[in-house]
Design a protein around this motif. Structure first.
Motif, PDB file in Angstrom:
ATOM      1  N   SER A  57       0.959  -1.139  -0.057  1.00  0.00           N
ATOM      2  CA  SER A  57       0.195  -0.002  -0.053  1.00  0.00           C
ATOM      3  C   SER A  57       0.862   1.316   0.130  1.00  0.00           C
ATOM      4  CB  SER A  57      -1.018   0.092   1.104  1.00  0.00           C
ATOM      5  OG  SER A  57       0.005   0.117   2.374  1.00  0.00           O
ATOM      6  N   VAL A  58       0.892   2.285  -0.931  1.00  0.00           N
ATOM      7  CA  VAL A  58       1.458   3.522  -1.199  1.00  0.00           C
ATOM      8  C   VAL A  58       0.792   4.620  -0.680  1.00  0.00           C
ATOM      9  CG1 VAL A  58       3.100   4.432  -2.629  1.00  0.00           C
ATOM     10  CG2 VAL A  58       2.650   2.069  -2.922  1.00  0.00           C
ATOM     11  N   THR A  59       1.604   5.340   0.092  1.00  0.00           N
ATOM     12  CA  THR A  59       0.906   6.686   0.190  1.00  0.00           C
ATOM     13  C   THR A  59       1.978   7.724  -0.011  1.00  0.00           C
ATOM     14  OG1 THR A  59      -0.307   5.755   2.084  1.00  0.00           O
ATOM     15  CG2 THR A  59       0.033   8.283   2.132  1.00  0.00           C
ATOM     16  N   ILE A  60       1.631   8.882  -0.668  1.00  0.00           N
ATOM     17  CA  ILE A  60       2.541   9.871  -1.056  1.00  0.00           C
ATOM     18  C   ILE A  60       2.172  11.292  -0.434  1.00  0.00           C
ATOM     19  CG2 ILE A  60       3.391  11.181  -3.349  1.00  0.00           C
ATOM     20  CD1 ILE A  60       2.195   8.627  -4.999  1.00  0.00           C
ATOM     21  N   PHE A  61       3.059  11.912  -0.007  1.00  0.00           N
ATOM     22  CA  PHE A  61       2.819  13.279   0.568  1.00  0.00           C
ATOM     23  C   PHE A  61       4.122  14.041   0.788  1.00  0.00           C
ATOM     24  CE2 PHE A  61       3.225  10.104   4.453  1.00  0.00           C
ATOM     25  CZ  PHE A  61       4.225  10.749   4.954  1.00  0.00           C
ATOM     26  N   ASP A  62       3.744  15.218   1.072  1.00  0.00           N
ATOM     27  CA  ASP A  62       4.858  16.296   1.325  1.00  0.00           C
ATOM     28  C   ASP A  62       4.330  17.597   2.091  1.00  0.00           C
ATOM     29  OD1 ASP A  62       7.169  17.589   1.109  1.00  0.00           O
ATOM     30  OD2 ASP A  62       7.140  18.415  -0.956  1.00  0.00           O
ATOM     31  N   ARG A  63       4.995  18.122   2.816  1.00  0.00           N
ATOM     32  CA  ARG A  63       4.704  19.354   3.474  1.00  0.00           C
ATOM     33  C   ARG A  63       5.084  20.729   2.683  1.00  0.00           C
ATOM     34  NH1 ARG A  63       7.542  22.566   8.295  1.00  0.00           N
ATOM     35  NH2 ARG A  63       6.085  24.125   8.818  1.00  0.00           N
ATOM     36  N   THR A  64       4.108  21.026   1.717  1.00  0.00           N
ATOM     37  CA  THR A  64       4.116  21.946   0.708  1.00  0.00           C
ATOM     38  C   THR A  64       4.432  23.168   1.207  1.00  0.00           C
ATOM     39  OG1 THR A  64       1.828  22.576   0.724  1.00  0.00           O
ATOM     40  CG2 THR A  64       2.723  20.500  -0.736  1.00  0.00           C
ATOM     41  N   VAL A  65       5.050  24.070   0.398  1.00  0.00           N
ATOM     42  CA  VAL A  65       5.201  25.726   0.416  1.00  0.00           C
ATOM     43  C   VAL A  65       3.934  26.532   0.227  1.00  0.00           C
ATOM     44  CG1 VAL A  65       6.646  27.537   0.192  1.00  0.00           C
ATOM     45  CG2 VAL A  65       7.767  25.408   0.329  1.00  0.00           C
ATOM     46  N   ASN A  66       3.567  26.107  -1.152  1.00  0.00           N
ATOM     47  CA  ASN A  66       2.378  26.869  -1.508  1.00  0.00           C
ATOM     48  C   ASN A  66       1.181  25.792  -1.233  1.00  0.00           C
ATOM     49  OD1 ASN A  66       4.217  27.390  -4.546  1.00  0.00           O
ATOM     50  ND2 ASN A  66       3.788  28.827  -2.963  1.00  0.00           N
ATOM     51  N   SER A  67       0.012  26.189  -1.412  1.00  0.00           N
ATOM     52  CA  SER A  67      -1.280  25.315  -1.036  1.00  0.00           C
ATOM     53  C   SER A  67      -1.178  24.045  -1.494  1.00  0.00           C
ATOM     54  CB  SER A  67      -2.544  26.101  -1.429  1.00  0.00           C
ATOM     55  OG  SER A  67      -3.793  25.248  -1.226  1.00  0.00           O
ATOM     56  N   ALA A  68      -1.389  22.926  -0.590  1.00  0.00           N
ATOM     57  CA  ALA A  68      -1.231  21.640  -0.928  1.00  0.00           C
ATOM     58  C   ALA A  68      -2.204  21.204  -2.078  1.00  0.00           C
ATOM     59  CB  ALA A  68      -1.018  20.685   0.248  1.00  0.00           C
ATOM     60  N   ARG A  69      -3.377  21.776  -1.992  1.00  0.00           N
ATOM     61  CA  ARG A  69      -4.683  21.687  -2.878  1.00  0.00           C
ATOM     62  C   ARG A  69      -4.061  21.805  -4.368  1.00  0.00           C
ATOM     63  NH1 ARG A  69      -8.219  18.112  -0.380  1.00  0.00           N
ATOM     64  NH2 ARG A  69      -7.968  18.555   1.829  1.00  0.00           N
ATOM     65  N   LEU A  70      -3.320  23.009  -4.288  1.00  0.00           N
ATOM     66  CA  LEU A  70      -2.679  23.410  -5.626  1.00  0.00           C
ATOM     67  C   LEU A  70      -1.556  22.810  -6.180  1.00  0.00           C
ATOM     68  CD1 LEU A  70      -3.208  27.249  -5.031  1.00  0.00           C
ATOM     69  CD2 LEU A  70      -4.929  25.896  -6.330  1.00  0.00           C
ATOM     70  N   THR A  71      -0.676  22.358  -5.220  1.00  0.00           N
ATOM     71  CA  THR A  71       0.477  21.807  -5.684  1.00  0.00           C
ATOM     72  C   THR A  71       0.521  20.509  -6.263  1.00  0.00           C
ATOM     73  OG1 THR A  71       1.224  21.069  -3.426  1.00  0.00           O
ATOM     74  CG2 THR A  71       1.868  23.403  -4.008  1.00  0.00           C
TER      75      THR A  71
END
Length: 314
Positions: free
Chosen positions: A120-134
């Motif tokens: 099972s694979v999950t992808i994430f990052d703490r973004t600088v710009n809005s995460a919904r956009l990036t």
């Protein structure tokens, strides 16, 4: 790094007691297993450098398949039922041609191979710009959906304080629990210029799972980068040098600053991968302060002549 260096005596005894308690309760604790695996990386100075023919999705998929073959096959790393976290750079609200974020076709190819292996694979990052956009504009949201992987928007309430072993700049860091709970972490940075650290590669990519004030870390960015790598283990690094940003990073530049190399670099030690990646920018690894500190701390090989480099063109 020795076992004793990782676990001071008191911590070692506590860990052993935790294992015994876990065994009595019917299982071992996942974080401890991940730490033990880190110490078994006997081939950390071996990397694979794969060059493809184009920017096409098929070419990128072939590069990933070849890379895994070079380093022993995906079965060496990914097991059925594993909880795998992929940590790309999704920091910026930019399209792939800007080379600000990790290439979405590369993320998709890696995620798909892991899913097919039964993980099972999950992808994430703490973004600088809005995460919904990036997530959307980078193409990585669609890539995750195509591969059968999940995406996660980082929850600011899910950080845990973790001690930095022999910290250079700080003694502890708030680390996102999603990565602490994973069975296997694939660190997938894009190689690019950075105005503060000269380059941002695998070690700095880990800032995306660290909480707190980013400005504080930039107070001594090179030492902070070393502390990130000491605290968060990358089981595998797949560095994106398909396009690299050679100037005005991390989120600026013009088309003239973007260079197409059609290359990925794979390895188990982020320090070694970063040292090789520096040469893609015609930079001597030892001239990057964070790599010089990492070498001093015994975290990995930065001398290109002492690496085992497995090259392939597909």
């Amino acid at each position: 790094m020795s076992f004793g260096k990782l676990f001071p005596r008191r911590d070692f005894i506590v860990k052993i007691l935790c294992i015994a308690a876990g065994m009595l309760a019917g299982g071992l604790t996942r974080p401890f297993f991940r730490t033990i695996q880190a110490q078994n990386r006997t081939d950390g100075s071996t990397i694979a450098v794969i060059t493809g023919k184009s920017l096409s999705r098929d070419s990128i998929t072939s590069m990933v398949e070849s890379g895994f073959r070079q380093i022993g096959g995906i079965d060496r790393f990914i097991k059925k039922g594993m909880k795998v976290v992929i940590k790309p750079n999704i920091a910026w609200n930019s399209t792939p041609d800007k080379a600000h974020n990790t290439n979405p076709d590369l993320v998709e190819a890696v995620a798909r191979m892991c899913v097919r292996r039964g993980a099972s694979v999950t992808i994430f990052d703490r973004t600088v710009n809005s995460a919904r956009l990036t997530y959307r504009r980078s193409g990585i949201l669609q890539a995750a959906q195509n591969a059968g992987a999940s995406i996660e928007y980082v929850d600011s309430g899910r950080y845990k304080d973790v001690r930095v072993p022999d910290g250079v700049y700080v003694d502890s860091l708030p680390v996102y629990s999603g990565i602490l709970d994973a069975d296997f972490v694939i660190n997938m940075p894009i190689a690019k210029h950075h105005s503060s650290s000269r380059l941002t590669l695998a070690m700095k990519n880990l800032m995306g799972v660290i909480g707190g004030n980013r400005g504080y870390y930039h107070g001594d960015i090179h030492s902070s980068i070393v502390d990130f790598a000491k605290t968060v283990k990358s089981d595998l690094v797949i560095l994106d040098a398909i396009r690299i940003l050679t100037a005005h990073g991390p989120n600026g530049g013009t088309p003239a600053d973007v260079k197409e190399l059609h290359t990925i670099v794979m390895g188990t030690n982020p320090v070694t991968v970063d040292a090789f990646a520096a040469t893609l920018f015609n930079i001597q690894p030892a001239s990057l302060r964070f790599l010089k500190i990492a070498a001093r701390e015994g975290m990995g090989e930065i001398n290109i002549d002492k690496m085992k480099i497995l090259r392939a063109a597909v």
